[in-house]
Each structure stands twice: as C-alpha cells, then as structure tokens.
Design an enzyme around this catalytic site. Sequence first.
Site: not given
Ligand code: ATP
Length: 472
Positions: A155-156, A158, A173, A271
Amino acid sequence: MSMRSKTPTPLRFSNGKADSEYNWSDVGTSEKARNVSVLGAIRRAAKKVFAALFLGQRKLKPADECRSDAGDSSTLDRESTLSGWTGYSSPSTFGRSSGRKVSGQYRFSGSRFLSPGKDSSSSKSWHLGPVNFSFGEIQRATANFASVHQIGEGGFGTVFKGKLDDGTIVAIKRARKNNYGKSWLREFKNEIYTLSKIEHMNLVKLYGFLEHGDERVIVVEHVGNGNLREHLDGLRGNRLEMAERLGIAIDVAHALTYLHTYTDTPIIHRDIKASNILITDKLRAKVADFGFARLVSEDPGATHISTQVKGSAGYVDPDYLRTFQLTDKSDVYSFGVLLIELLTGRRPIELQRPRKDRLTVKWALRRLNEDEAVLIMDPFLKRNRAAIEVAEKMLSLASECLAPTRATRPAMKVIAEKLWAIRREMKETVVSSSASNSSCSSATHSFIGRESDRYALPRIEDNENSIQLLSP
Ligand SMILES: Nc1ncnc2c1ncn2[C@@H]1O[C@H](COP(=O)(O)OP(=O)(O)OP(=O)(O)O)[C@@H](O)[C@H]1O
C-alpha cells in the site's frame, strides 16, 4: 530475486490434485452458539472488506471519516516535522552498531516527531535516521529503482533490495508518488516515528529515511527469505513444518508482546498479517510495516484510543470495526487470524471456495467446535501425533484470541507463554513417540495403528519421525 506474488497459488496435494478438487464441505456442518457472534462480527467485517475491494481500495476506510483521530494531524504534519529536530539520540533506540556511519543524533519530544532541517546540500533532500546516506547512494543501490531490484509492493509503494556504499544490504521502501496527500504523509512519518523507537530481534530495524524532491524513501533492515504468505503458498522452497510454524508464531508473539508491553509507550501494530511477517534464512520471523502503527495514549487512565479503522481484509478486529476504539487486543485478534493462517495455509478470505468456507476463521472455528481440528491442517503438513496435538492446541488458542469482545481475549504476553507450553509439550510428544516407535518396523505403520483413520487423510504422508524441533 523473486517478486512478490499477488495471485494465490492453488494448493496441491501430493497426487497433483488441487485443493479445490477435494470436497471440503463433507466434514460436519453444525455450529455452536459461541461462534454466532464471532461470525456476525466477521460477516460485518467482510462486508466492509468487500465494499473496500469493490471500490478498489487496498485499506479499509471507516464509515465515519470525520471521527476523532487526535494526535495524528497535530503531531505529524509537515510543519511540526520540520520544526524541531535537535542533536541527541537514545542509545536504546539508535546507533546499535550495524557498521553504518552515524550521521548525527536525534531526539523525540513527547509524541512529537521532530526534524533536523535541511542538510548542507543544495537539494531539498534530508534524512532523519541514524544512518547517513544520500539519495544518490540510494539511486546507486537500486540502479535508479530498476525493476530487477524490486522485491515487493504494498500500500505504501514499491520495495527494493539494495546495497549501500559500505556494503550493507537494505530494503528500500519508495513511496508511491501519487500518494502524497496529507493523510499519506502522516502515515509515512508515522511509520518512521514508530520504527525509530523500537529495537527487537523480531522486529524489522529502521536504518533511516529521506525526502528528496518529490521522493520519500524509508530504508530498513533487509530480511532475506520472503514473507510468511509466500512460504505458505510454497513460493519459497519447502513448505513449513509444524514446528517451524509454531516457531514463527512464537516470534511474532514476542514482537507484539514487546510492542504492547516493553516499549516506552505501548505501540499497537494495527496491521498484523502474513505478508508483514518477514522470514529469515533460519526461518525466524520479523514483524514489518508499521505504517499503521499507533502509539497508545500516554494517559495511564486511557483504555483505548478512538481512531479511523485501518488494517487489512480479514484481519481486522470486529470490535474495533464496531466501536472505532483501538486497543492492544485488536492486534491479539489479528494474531488469532494469523495462527489460523499458519495452521491451514489458507488466506483469511478465499472467495473461490464454497460460500460457507470463504471466511477461513469461521470455517476453522467450526471444525474446532466439532472436535475436528485435524481437518483444518494445511494439506502440506504431515499428520503425525505431535503435529496434530499442536494443531489442536494452536487452534484452541486462536479461538481465545478471536473472542468477539476484546476484554476476554488474552494479552500477548500470556499468548506467548501458552505457545511456549505448546512447544514444550510437542517436544515431549516427539521424544515419547520416537521411543515407542523404535520397537516398530515402520513409523508410518505405528502411527496409523495408534490413531483413528480420520487422521490419515488421503495421499498425505505420515511420518512420526519427520517433525523437526526448533531450538528454544
Ligand atoms: N525489510 C524487508 N526486507 C525484505 N523484504 C521486504 C521488506 N519489507 C517489505 N518487503 C517485501 O515487500 C513486500 C511489500 O511490503 P510492504 O510493507 O510495502 O507492503 P505489505 O505490507 O505487503 O502491504 P501493505 O503495505 O498494503 O500492507 C512485503 O510483503 C515483503 O515481501
């Protein structure tokens, strides 16, 4: 580098049959009274979820957008952010050596998020973390946000994997640009503020963030083995064994206990979901994504904070949806959903299933009430005595977490203790099973001989000795 899959992978049995090819509805239908209110609440939640989905929104929105959200706008808007960073850091939150350059020191004043002002460069870029990196370094680390470096999307915005100049591997992020509304900016800074206050082995570490022109970037610890949902979907190698799932549940319980109990000001994650549980190479869990985290009121008399409803479809506490009152027990509810996801491998909502089985929590609790917990086990889990006992106990614990009213849900600390007990008992069962099996010619034969036939589901291998123990 594998991209995060947005499409559910159909479950497959060892005979190659898809999960949907089995008739799951043939196993009991009666419902007990206790579930009725849970189900009603879930139905109400699901309606909101579906409404949100049909409107194309990833996040739940409150029915009443005008509800009090005290604290956000006054503490986290741009003006206050730029107004007061000064040079001080708390060693407990920042600066634990990761080999990174520490650029300066910062402080938080009460619940206000303070800013350092502009840096010395001519651009508008500035950073607020313990780690000094420029936007140019971030661009280099990601080959200017090349898709080959992309590891996820949420949601945030890429998420990219990158290597900073000093060799540190990080997750970057990058905020979606069209998100730059006021509430979005608040959420962005909320994540930073919350992350910067915490440090725990089961929580993803913040390294820093920066603004550069219209770019907003958060840099966090990279966790290298995907997220829990990918593991449950079989996108990350071998399926998780029961002991590994239990270990992940314990790690998440520790992280939440820490957030609720041991931080300076209690923090509600808001969340908790499988895609926010990141997995290490050793199959340990780290909780990520504090975009929706809210600090609990510092007023010791306060029992809840009133807030807009945020969260993800299928995980949101129905009591919170009904009352807009957020407490740590809302995380407990989401954790209950997560426990069921770990046991079943199913997503909380699976629209492709028959209507009565679409809400996984409802389906699983019905099995618990019918004393058929074994039937909810992920088809990829081995059915041995230890694993079945764990499933029964974890499902029963999940039902406590999912109690319709928050007052009756256990605290995360109690849940963690119960999970430890489950693990201890599982080890004892494995030890006693292998002792009794040593006199039998085959573990499989011995297992089938001891347990009723319902535990030996078609074409699922049972091997008493196959369960692996995790170190405590
Ligand atoms: N610190 C990290 N290390 C490795 N992979 C990550 C990390 N943070 C996020 N990711 C990968 O990126 C994906 C998206 O992360 P993000 O936190 O942006 O969204 P989300 O939590 O899946 O969805 P939303 O933001 O909609 O709740 C994660 O599900 C994970 O697979």
